[in-house]
Design a protein around this motif. Structure first.
Motif, mmCIF file in Angstrom:
data_model
loop_
_atom_site.group_PDB
_atom_site.id
_atom_site.type_symbol
_atom_site.label_atom_id
_atom_site.label_comp_id
_atom_site.label_asym_id
_atom_site.label_seq_id
_atom_site.Cartn_x
_atom_site.Cartn_y
_atom_site.Cartn_z
ATOM 1 N N VAL A 72 44.556 2.967 2.457
ATOM 2 C CA VAL A 72 45.788 2.446 3.043
ATOM 3 C C VAL A 72 46.212 3.365 4.182
ATOM 4 C CG1 VAL A 72 48.200 1.809 2.609
ATOM 5 C CG2 VAL A 72 46.497 1.576 0.774
ATOM 6 N N THR A 73 46.441 2.790 5.341
ATOM 7 C CA THR A 73 47.017 3.551 6.453
ATOM 8 C C THR A 73 48.488 3.164 6.554
ATOM 9 O OG1 THR A 73 46.417 1.887 8.107
ATOM 10 C CG2 THR A 73 44.845 3.679 7.719
ATOM 11 N N VAL A 74 49.335 4.156 6.808
ATOM 12 C CA VAL A 74 50.784 3.936 6.840
ATOM 13 C C VAL A 74 51.351 4.528 8.120
ATOM 14 C CG1 VAL A 74 52.983 4.456 5.708
ATOM 15 C CG2 VAL A 74 50.943 4.017 4.318
ATOM 16 N N MET A 107 48.490 6.196 13.277
ATOM 17 C CA MET A 107 48.995 6.104 11.908
ATOM 18 C C MET A 107 49.489 7.474 11.477
ATOM 19 S SD MET A 107 48.814 3.103 10.718
ATOM 20 C CE MET A 107 48.472 1.760 11.826
ATOM 21 N N ASP A 108 50.444 7.477 10.575
ATOM 22 C CA ASP A 108 50.989 8.738 10.095
ATOM 23 C C ASP A 108 50.258 9.265 8.859
ATOM 24 O OD1 ASP A 108 53.060 8.895 12.056
ATOM 25 O OD2 ASP A 108 54.089 7.292 10.976
ATOM 26 N N TYR A 109 49.764 8.353 8.007
ATOM 27 C CA TYR A 109 49.100 8.760 6.768
ATOM 28 C C TYR A 109 47.897 7.867 6.499
ATOM 29 C CZ TYR A 109 53.400 11.303 5.810
ATOM 30 O OH TYR A 109 54.460 12.159 5.895
ATOM 31 N N VAL A 110 46.889 8.452 5.857
ATOM 32 C CA VAL A 110 45.759 7.698 5.317
ATOM 33 C C VAL A 110 45.669 8.081 3.846
ATOM 34 C CG1 VAL A 110 43.279 7.249 5.419
ATOM 35 C CG2 VAL A 110 44.545 7.724 7.529
ATOM 36 N N MET A 111 45.744 7.060 2.984
ATOM 37 C CA MET A 111 45.743 7.303 1.541
ATOM 38 C C MET A 111 44.542 6.635 0.882
ATOM 39 S SD MET A 111 49.749 6.650 0.535
ATOM 40 C CE MET A 111 49.635 4.896 0.842
ATOM 41 N N ASP A 112 44.060 7.260 -0.165
ATOM 42 C CA ASP A 112 43.045 6.681 -1.040
ATOM 43 C C ASP A 112 43.791 6.305 -2.317
ATOM 44 O OD1 ASP A 112 40.751 5.962 -2.380
ATOM 45 O OD2 ASP A 112 39.693 7.832 -1.983
ATOM 46 N N VAL A 113 43.743 5.039 -2.681
ATOM 47 C CA VAL A 113 44.498 4.539 -3.823
ATOM 48 C C VAL A 113 43.528 3.915 -4.812
ATOM 49 C CG1 VAL A 113 46.344 2.965 -4.559
ATOM 50 C CG2 VAL A 113 46.485 4.091 -2.314
ATOM 51 N N VAL A 114 43.654 4.279 -6.084
ATOM 52 C CA VAL A 114 42.806 3.721 -7.135
ATOM 53 C C VAL A 114 43.713 3.080 -8.181
ATOM 54 C CG1 VAL A 114 41.102 4.223 -8.919
ATOM 55 C CG2 VAL A 114 41.010 5.439 -6.734
ATOM 56 N N CYS A 115 43.493 1.786 -8.417
ATOM 57 C CA CYS A 115 44.295 1.012 -9.369
ATOM 58 C C CYS A 115 43.367 0.229 -10.302
ATOM 59 C CB CYS A 115 45.188 0.018 -8.627
ATOM 60 S SG CYS A 115 46.506 0.764 -7.669
ATOM 61 N N PRO A 116 43.879 -0.165 -11.460
ATOM 62 C CA PRO A 116 43.043 -0.952 -12.378
ATOM 63 C C PRO A 116 42.653 -2.321 -11.838
ATOM 64 C CG PRO A 116 45.022 -0.141 -13.482
ATOM 65 C CD PRO A 116 45.163 0.188 -12.036
ATOM 66 N N SER A 117 43.466 -2.887 -10.938
ATOM 67 C CA SER A 117 43.177 -4.223 -10.426
ATOM 68 C C SER A 117 43.847 -4.406 -9.068
ATOM 69 C CB SER A 117 43.702 -5.293 -11.391
ATOM 70 O OG SER A 117 45.128 -5.231 -11.423
ATOM 71 N N LEU A 118 43.479 -5.472 -8.391
ATOM 72 C CA LEU A 118 44.117 -5.800 -7.120
ATOM 73 C C LEU A 118 45.589 -6.158 -7.343
ATOM 74 C CD1 LEU A 118 43.492 -5.896 -4.149
ATOM 75 C CD2 LEU A 118 42.731 -8.255 -4.425
ATOM 76 N N ALA A 119 45.882 -6.826 -8.445
ATOM 77 C CA ALA A 119 47.274 -7.173 -8.758
ATOM 78 C C ALA A 119 48.123 -5.916 -8.960
ATOM 79 C CB ALA A 119 47.334 -8.069 -9.995
ATOM 80 N N SER A 120 47.575 -4.916 -9.634
ATOM 81 C CA SER A 120 48.341 -3.682 -9.837
ATOM 82 C C SER A 120 48.505 -2.923 -8.523
ATOM 83 C CB SER A 120 47.705 -2.792 -10.913
ATOM 84 O OG SER A 120 46.410 -2.400 -10.528
ATOM 85 N N PHE A 121 47.523 -3.026 -7.638
ATOM 86 C CA PHE A 121 47.669 -2.425 -6.320
ATOM 87 C C PHE A 121 48.811 -3.099 -5.561
ATOM 88 C CE2 PHE A 121 46.809 -2.807 -1.758
ATOM 89 C CZ PHE A 121 46.964 -1.481 -1.394
ATOM 90 N N GLN A 122 48.874 -4.432 -5.620
ATOM 91 C CA GLN A 122 49.941 -5.159 -4.933
ATOM 92 C C GLN A 122 51.304 -4.750 -5.480
ATOM 93 O OE1 GLN A 122 49.719 -7.013 -2.213
ATOM 94 N NE2 GLN A 122 51.946 -7.108 -2.224
ATOM 95 N N THR A 123 51.414 -4.585 -6.784
ATOM 96 C CA THR A 123 52.669 -4.137 -7.397
ATOM 97 C C THR A 123 53.033 -2.740 -6.889
ATOM 98 O OG1 THR A 123 52.230 -5.465 -9.367
ATOM 99 C CG2 THR A 123 53.812 -3.655 -9.603
ATOM 100 N N LEU A 124 52.039 -1.871 -6.765
ATOM 101 C CA LEU A 124 52.277 -0.527 -6.242
ATOM 102 C C LEU A 124 52.807 -0.590 -4.813
ATOM 103 C CD1 LEU A 124 51.930 2.603 -6.594
ATOM 104 C CD2 LEU A 124 49.697 2.287 -5.508
#
Length: 163
Positions: A72-74, A107-124
């Motif tokens: 994710v870039t922010v 971009m100001d930030y580049v993040m590596d995000v690990v979630c159990p599912s795509l739905a949980s990523f969307q909630t995050l």
């Protein structure tokens, strides 16, 4: 913390620890081609000086669970210190954000995000927006496979700094 002057032996010790994690005194000395007692003394000095931040195991996550990895870039709306501090404090409390770097440029930030599912990523991501962090825009990139993941070559970095 005072910076030590590192020689080639120190770099060999750091490289060995970087590649192999914790090693026995004998094995580390063998890899670095010096006797065990001076090798261990150097290792203790490097630890005390803060050159070794910790030891980690590389876990095969795909053997434990299915997961979704997203880069994710922010970009923040404003670029005041308080804006950066608020964003960084928020992400430091999120287990899902496994890596984050501040960048200069578009971009100001580049993040590596690990979630159990795509739905949980969307909630995050919805929690990011609800937290009023001043996010102007973000882009997401679904990771499909890891091509390379390594630490930098310490000997090459040290040699570059000597020139």
């Amino acid at each position: 913390m005072k910076r030590l002057s590192l020689d080639a032996t120190d770099i060999r010790i750091l490289s060995a620890v970087q590649r192999n994690g914790q090693l026995s005194k004998t094995k580390l000395a063998e890899i670095c081609n010096i006797s065990p007692t001076p090798c261990w003394a150097r290792l203790d000095r490097l630890k005390a000086a803060g050159y070794i931040k910790g030891y980690n195991a590389e876990i095969a996550l795909d053997r434990i669970s299915d997961f979704t990895q997203v880069i994710v870039t922010v970009s923040l709306t404003h670029h005041r210190k308080a804006d950066f501090d608020r964003f960084e404090a928020f992400i430091k409390n999120l287990d899902e954000v496994t890596d984050c770097i501040a960048t200069g440029g578009g971009m100001d930030y580049v993040m590596d995000v690990v979630c159990p599912s795509l739905a949980s990523f969307q909630t995050l991501m919805e929690s990011f927006l609800a937290a009023d962090l001043g996010i102007d825009r973000y882009m997401t990139y679904i990771a499909t496979r890891r091509v390379k993941s390594t630490q930098p070559n310490l000997a090459k970095l040290a040699a570059t700094n000597e020139k």
